[in-house]
Design an enzyme around this catalytic site. Sequence first.
Site, mmCIF file in Angstrom:
data_model
loop_
_atom_site.group_PDB
_atom_site.id
_atom_site.type_symbol
_atom_site.label_atom_id
_atom_site.label_comp_id
_atom_site.label_asym_id
_atom_site.label_seq_id
_atom_site.Cartn_x
_atom_site.Cartn_y
_atom_site.Cartn_z
ATOM 1 N N CYS A 1 -25.532 -3.368 28.729
ATOM 2 C CA CYS A 1 -24.492 -3.475 29.903
ATOM 3 C C CYS A 1 -24.904 -2.426 31.132
ATOM 4 O O CYS A 1 -24.036 -2.707 31.895
ATOM 5 C CB CYS A 1 -23.246 -2.833 29.567
ATOM 6 S SG CYS A 1 -23.305 -1.034 29.058
ATOM 7 N N LYS B 1 -42.033 -5.433 -12.260
ATOM 8 C CA LYS B 1 -41.676 -4.761 -10.836
ATOM 9 C C LYS B 1 -42.112 -5.575 -9.519
ATOM 10 O O LYS B 1 -43.300 -6.285 -9.854
ATOM 11 C CB LYS B 1 -42.379 -3.364 -10.747
ATOM 12 C CG LYS B 1 -42.134 -2.343 -11.914
ATOM 13 C CD LYS B 1 -40.689 -1.898 -11.615
ATOM 14 C CE LYS B 1 -40.817 -0.519 -10.577
ATOM 15 N NZ LYS B 1 -41.208 0.534 -11.323
ATOM 16 N N LYS C 1 -33.451 -5.402 -11.969
ATOM 17 C CA LYS C 1 -33.643 -4.144 -12.176
ATOM 18 C C LYS C 1 -33.031 -3.184 -10.929
ATOM 19 O O LYS C 1 -33.678 -2.959 -9.980
ATOM 20 C CB LYS C 1 -35.103 -3.505 -12.324
ATOM 21 C CG LYS C 1 -35.341 -2.340 -12.687
ATOM 22 C CD LYS C 1 -36.966 -2.129 -13.112
ATOM 23 C CE LYS C 1 -36.992 -0.632 -13.753
ATOM 24 N NZ LYS C 1 -36.675 0.433 -12.972
ATOM 25 N N ARG D 1 -28.915 10.601 -17.334
ATOM 26 C CA ARG D 1 -30.316 10.372 -18.280
ATOM 27 C C ARG D 1 -30.973 11.772 -18.586
ATOM 28 O O ARG D 1 -31.348 11.883 -19.681
ATOM 29 C CB ARG D 1 -31.130 9.474 -17.405
ATOM 30 C CG ARG D 1 -32.414 9.179 -18.326
ATOM 31 C CD ARG D 1 -33.335 7.999 -17.559
ATOM 32 N NE ARG D 1 -34.130 7.307 -18.382
ATOM 33 C CZ ARG D 1 -35.248 8.062 -18.421
ATOM 34 N NH1 ARG D 1 -35.572 9.031 -17.416
ATOM 35 N NH2 ARG D 1 -36.567 7.498 -19.270
ATOM 36 N N GLU E 1 3.896 1.477 -0.953
ATOM 37 C CA GLU E 1 4.486 1.874 -2.356
ATOM 38 C C GLU E 1 3.657 2.582 -3.267
ATOM 39 O O GLU E 1 3.876 3.225 -4.185
ATOM 40 C CB GLU E 1 5.177 0.914 -2.781
ATOM 41 C CG GLU E 1 6.270 0.787 -3.849
ATOM 42 C CD GLU E 1 7.356 1.574 -3.752
ATOM 43 O OE1 GLU E 1 7.803 1.750 -4.783
ATOM 44 O OE2 GLU E 1 7.565 1.849 -2.478
ATOM 45 N N TYR E 2 2.326 1.661 -3.331
ATOM 46 C CA TYR E 2 1.404 2.417 -4.442
ATOM 47 C C TYR E 2 1.096 3.752 -4.051
ATOM 48 O O TYR E 2 1.203 4.744 -4.968
ATOM 49 C CB TYR E 2 0.221 1.774 -3.890
ATOM 50 C CG TYR E 2 -0.960 1.981 -5.132
ATOM 51 C CD1 TYR E 2 -1.213 1.688 -6.105
ATOM 52 C CD2 TYR E 2 -1.919 2.988 -4.793
ATOM 53 C CE1 TYR E 2 -2.016 1.964 -7.089
ATOM 54 C CE2 TYR E 2 -2.744 3.534 -5.530
ATOM 55 C CZ TYR E 2 -3.064 2.933 -6.672
ATOM 56 O OH TYR E 2 -3.754 3.435 -7.475
ATOM 57 N N ASP E 3 0.937 4.176 -2.639
ATOM 58 C CA ASP E 3 0.536 5.364 -2.307
ATOM 59 C C ASP E 3 1.699 6.517 -2.903
ATOM 60 O O ASP E 3 1.634 7.582 -3.397
ATOM 61 C CB ASP E 3 0.362 5.712 -0.985
ATOM 62 C CG ASP E 3 -0.801 5.000 -0.335
ATOM 63 O OD1 ASP E 3 -1.762 4.581 -1.204
ATOM 64 O OD2 ASP E 3 -0.958 4.805 1.053
ATOM 65 N N ASP F 1 0.929 -1.295 -0.143
ATOM 66 C CA ASP F 1 -0.154 0.005 -0.201
ATOM 67 C C ASP F 1 0.616 1.284 -0.053
ATOM 68 O O ASP F 1 0.807 2.005 -0.781
ATOM 69 C CB ASP F 1 -0.950 -0.011 1.328
ATOM 70 C CG ASP F 1 -2.239 -0.899 1.134
ATOM 71 O OD1 ASP F 1 -2.298 -1.481 0.168
ATOM 72 O OD2 ASP F 1 -2.958 -0.943 2.029
ATOM 73 N N CYS G 1 -25.736 4.450 24.683
ATOM 74 C CA CYS G 1 -25.338 3.885 25.803
ATOM 75 C C CYS G 1 -23.906 4.447 25.874
ATOM 76 O O CYS G 1 -23.210 4.853 25.048
ATOM 77 C CB CYS G 1 -24.832 2.436 25.683
ATOM 78 S SG CYS G 1 -23.663 1.621 26.628
#
Length: 688
Positions: A430, A333, A134, A155, A44-46, A42, A445
């Site tokens: 608790c 539907k 859907k 859309r 190294e990727y960063d 991680d 709580c």
Amino acid sequence: MDDLFSASWSLDPVQTEIDSLTDKLIKYNHSYHTNDISLIADEEYDKLFRKLQELEQEHPEFKRNDSPTNKVGGTVLDEFNQKTHQIPMLSLNNIFSDMDETNNETRHKELFQFNKRLCEAIGVDSLQYVASPKYDGVAISITYTNGILTEALTRGDGYTGEEVTNNIKTIKNIPLTLKGGNLPSHIEIRGEILIQTDDFIKLNQDQDIKGLKQYANPRNTAAGSIRQLDSKITASRPLHFFAYSIASYSNELQFIQFSDQLEYLKQVGFDVSEYCKICNDVNELAGFYEDILASRQKLPFGIDGVVYKVDEISLQEKLGFVARAPRFAIAHKFPAEEAESQIQDIQIQVGRTGALTPVAKIKPVNVGGVIVSNASLHNQDEIRRKDVRVGDYVLVRRAGDVIPEVVRVVLDKRPRDTHAFIMPNQCPVCGSHLVQLEDEIIVRCSGGLYCNAQKKFTLIHFASKLALNIDGMGDKIVEQLIDNQLINTPSDIFKLRLEQLITLDRFAEKSANNLISAINYSKNTTLKRLIYALGIRHVGESTANSLANTFGDLDNLMNAKVSELLQINDIGDIVATSIVEFFSENHNREIISELLALGVNYSKNISKSIFNEKISGKTFVLTGSLIGYTRDEAREFVENFAGKVSSSVSKKTDYVVAGSEAGSKLDKATELGVTILDEQQFKQLFES
Ligand code: IVH
């Protein structure tokens, strides 16, 4: 050979570096997201990612359209461009099924009529279809030119949509470049953007932790997320894309069946739901509908029905369109999702973060095809407002695909001997006292360190990087230790023994030894980390730092009054009350005493704010790599002297600390005349 030579010879070295980093990161991303294989650590990727970001900032002319840095957003628009869809985004006609009450069977009259209509129009006895879920999300159309994502439109009204390309590029499972060779010069892909149920729950938990408003439902949140003018906001949301069709393509491609299109979409890198299925006739469609309806709650995302499309494309073309919908496809539907039942009991559940939710236990009832026996009453205000009582007949609704809820009481049917519901005044798990902070509806709580309902959340937080930073004790290990009943509270962590760990899966002698060493090592911590680790509601890293600097000692903080806490900058009524409530719960105090008795300690000298005129109240920006410190350590040093560390350089920055390979931040500091320190000068600040 000549071509190759002249191509590499003519490229600017920065462009070559940007190109090479881009290619590498695309490869790593692909392997990680599609094959679940991490090819690189991680960090190294960063590092590579940040390097690419810096180079692109310095040389935007070389930034590639398919750069993975697009995935974190950053472009802020004034408004969206309206664009015409080359192929309109139409809607689907709907059909429904209903239940035959006499034998509890589902009747699919409208489905059979649909199939008959199509068979007659074509002159066949039976048709092959592709059935798919859907998705209950937001439709999007994405265009790739020569395999590169070039445009994404919403859309809109079906004919004109909004251009949201930068936002769509941030969605993790949308490829910026299509996979494979021989890519078409043009292809327009349609699909749905949604937030999967688990991600939505997590998103709301995060909102909760931050004390922010809850999102209403996954669909609206997804819609709001893709219409953000700042693409960084879109990047921060857990959006997911499912491709469901290809709207148009250049003639390098040819498809006979619609199912071939779905296969192709998978090949070039899209997620197509695994639930999509070829159905050989109308009976298989009915079976598909019933199966999906029955497993609806197990699906990882919300759906509001299923969609059927004729598989053969030449037949789709023959059937064509009616008004604004294709004749060759239909949405089946799911039924309305409300039903009546009677409340048998009201129980209080305690969530991971201590929130109390009243839940109605109802006589099991079929709500839209799913048997429901629990319905949420949300909180005590809702119970009061709706006057819900044990014994009442209520209307239950399944909202989207989240938890079913009680909509209202059928008052006409209220039995005689009902009583208004009274919330308990102690945590039912608790026994700790309950807290309701100003402006919050939810009651919680207060026994965060002690309560069994909160232990996973509390312990994961306690061991995490910015808290006690117990190396090797990530989420999975914490869960494993809890599931094996080895830890319940933070103090149990320091009682763990090697022999106990060795017996567990995933632990060998070496890893068990490592964990025990890491636990011991974490005992020597700072006050800021310890305060943060307690997981007090509304006390994040920065508040923990202010508290450590002000009180210098845990005892002082534990005995602080609201009025004293209010003296601290950035601490208001809510945070102050939350701190006092936390420490006023004896269960928490007991665990803290145990922690200290088990050897957890902090260096008072380092944590206490020592006023240093060169650091206290000053803003630092760290850039490049330092030799003597990690970024987190350098930050901690600054904060221990009540300085602030910011991520970007502005006129307000007091110092930029530039390590080796410092990039654009250093240039910006020079441009703005901000004081620049090298590592040696940075170190001297603390020594003076
Ligand atoms: S096919 C002509 N397949 O449902 C439109 N649509 O009313 C053909 N939708 O907003 C669309 N899941 O975004 C198709 N598997 C699926 C779908 C799907 C959801 C949405 C679509 C559109 C609406 C159609």
